[in-house]
Design an enzyme around this catalytic site. Structure first.
Site, PDB file in Angstrom:
ATOM      1  CG  ASP A   1      -0.628   0.514   2.474  1.00 27.85           C
ATOM      2  OD1 ASP A   1       0.473   1.067   2.613  1.00 27.85           O
ATOM      3  OD2 ASP A   1      -1.410   0.356   3.420  1.00 27.85           O
TER       4      ASP A   1
ATOM      5  CB  CYS B   1     -22.830  -4.024  -4.447  1.00 25.36           C
ATOM      6  SG  CYS B   1     -21.256  -3.932  -3.576  1.00 25.36           S
TER       7      CYS B   1
ATOM      8  CB  CYS C   1     -21.760   1.358   2.336  1.00 25.60           C
ATOM      9  SG  CYS C   1     -21.953   1.208   0.541  1.00 25.60           S
TER      10      CYS C   1
ATOM     11  CB  CYS D   1     -14.787   6.232   9.736  1.00 29.01           C
ATOM     12  SG  CYS D   1     -16.576   5.966   9.630  1.00 29.01           S
TER      13      CYS D   1
END
Length: 372
Positions: free
Chosen positions: A154, A208, A214, A268
């Protein structure tokens, strides 16, 4: 015929080389996946080392200004993300891995600030993933022989979620996380670029559907429609994302977004917590990821000096926000709690030489106290 010692030695060396070469396996996806799991990765797959269509969406997203304060996504490294051959010219395959970081949820103390699940542990996940990837490279070279490689965790300019999707690890959901159908989305991703050709996997379908939990659950409405010609229907506006605001943002955050931050001290997880695919997500026993910093009293954070903060959090993900960022976040959480016991602490932070900390502390002091 006379045979010199050098000739015998050369013949013997050639025979040994041929024996070693004959013992090498043809690189296969099955071998890689098996070894990846033995090295601690729950997900593994292979993507072709070619440019992906997702780069057009990425460029469109950057040009729309949605990366917010994350300059490392928009600077000279942007072009490098177009093709993995910019990172390793000899690359022929991208080996993609996912390592589960979800742990069993601890009892959270009332009034504490919440920390994103990926940062609960006692150490830096980069160290854990890098160690596992290095073990995997050694195991692969034992089976396949030597090859060029580059590890990515990353920090390299690689569209890792896009390549993980191409490698069959999951699909990129509306919350922009990689979602694996049986295992959910609580994964760290890592890649190894290799100079050997390994048969690629195929991406799974997007599952999805019409779900928008979300999108509706995000307190700051950071998941927004994508009006552009490239990419999915929904995208992340990082300028509104609480993870960006509490981790990447330096200085004060926009005032309208402070109250919606609630008790979120660092990061979060809401868009993952409400995802139906995470209902049955398993937990990991990885020692480094076990909860140590799942929740922290914001008053305790506010009391730490820069040296104390460094000593406590330097080897954890919370270091990413830096001392001033965590003081700012603590002020936000204390303000949202409306707890009068934090007033003296906030009054002290309001005198901070850091403008961001002082701004948030003064904002917190202006909030009405809890009537209870």
């Amino acid at each position: 015929m006379r045979c010199t010692f050098a000739a015998v030695l050369s013949w013997r060396s050639s025979m040994i080389y041929m024996e070693i070469a004959a013992s090498r396996e043809t690189p296969s996806t099955g071998c890689f996946v098996q070894l990846a799991r033995e090295c601690g990765f729950e997900l593994a797959g292979v993507a072709p080392a070619l440019p992906l269509n997702e780069f057009a969406f990425y460029r469109q997203w950057v040009e729309a200004g949605l990366a917010g304060p994350m300059d490392y996504l928009t600077d000279h490294r942007l072009a490098a993300r177009a093709d993995p051959r910019h990172l390793l010219p000899s690359v022929r395959s991208v080996l993609c891995m996912g390592k589960l970081y979800k742990t069993k949820e601890p009892d959270l103390a009332s009034g504490n600030g919440r920390v994103s699940r990926y940062a609960w542990g006692s150490g830096d996940y980069h160290d854990v993933l890098s160690a596992g990837l290095k073990r995997l490279i050694a195991r692969l070279k034992e089976r396949w022989g030597d090859f060029d490689h580059r590890i990515c965790v990353d920090t390299a300019p690689l569209l890792e979620r896009a390549y993980a999707q191409a490698a069959g690890l999951g699909w990129i959901g509306k919350n922009t996380c990689l979602i694996n159908q049986p295992l959910g989305s609580w994964f760290f991703l890592g890649e190894i670029l290799v100079s050997v050709a390994v048969p690629p996997d195929t991406p799974p379908p997007d599952r999805c559907g019409t779900c928008r939990r979300c999108i509706d659950a995000c307190p700051t409405q950071a998941l927004v429609p994508n009006p552009g010609p490239a990419g999915p229907a929904w995208q992340l506006d990082a300028r509104r994302c609480i993870s960006t605001l509490t981790i990447e943002q330096r200085g004060a955050t926009p005032e309208p977004l402070r109250a919606p931050t609630g008790d979120l001290l660092f990061g979060c997880d809401i868009c993952q917590e409400v995802c139906p695919w995470n209902v049955r997500a398993p937990s990991t026993a990885e020692p480094t990821f076990q909860p140590v910093n799942a929740s922290i009293d914001p008053g305790e954070i506010a009391s730490l000096t820069a040296d104390e903060f460094h000593a406590r959090f330097r080897r954890t993900p919370l270091w990413r926000a830096r001392h001033a960022g965590m003081l700012r976040n603590a002020a936000t959480v204390m303000g949202n709690s409306r707890d009068p016991r934090y007033r003296p602490v906030l009054a002290r932070l309001a005198q901070s030489a850091d403008p961001g900390v002082a701004s948030h502390a003064n904002w917190a002091l202006s909030r009405p106290l809890d009537a209870g």
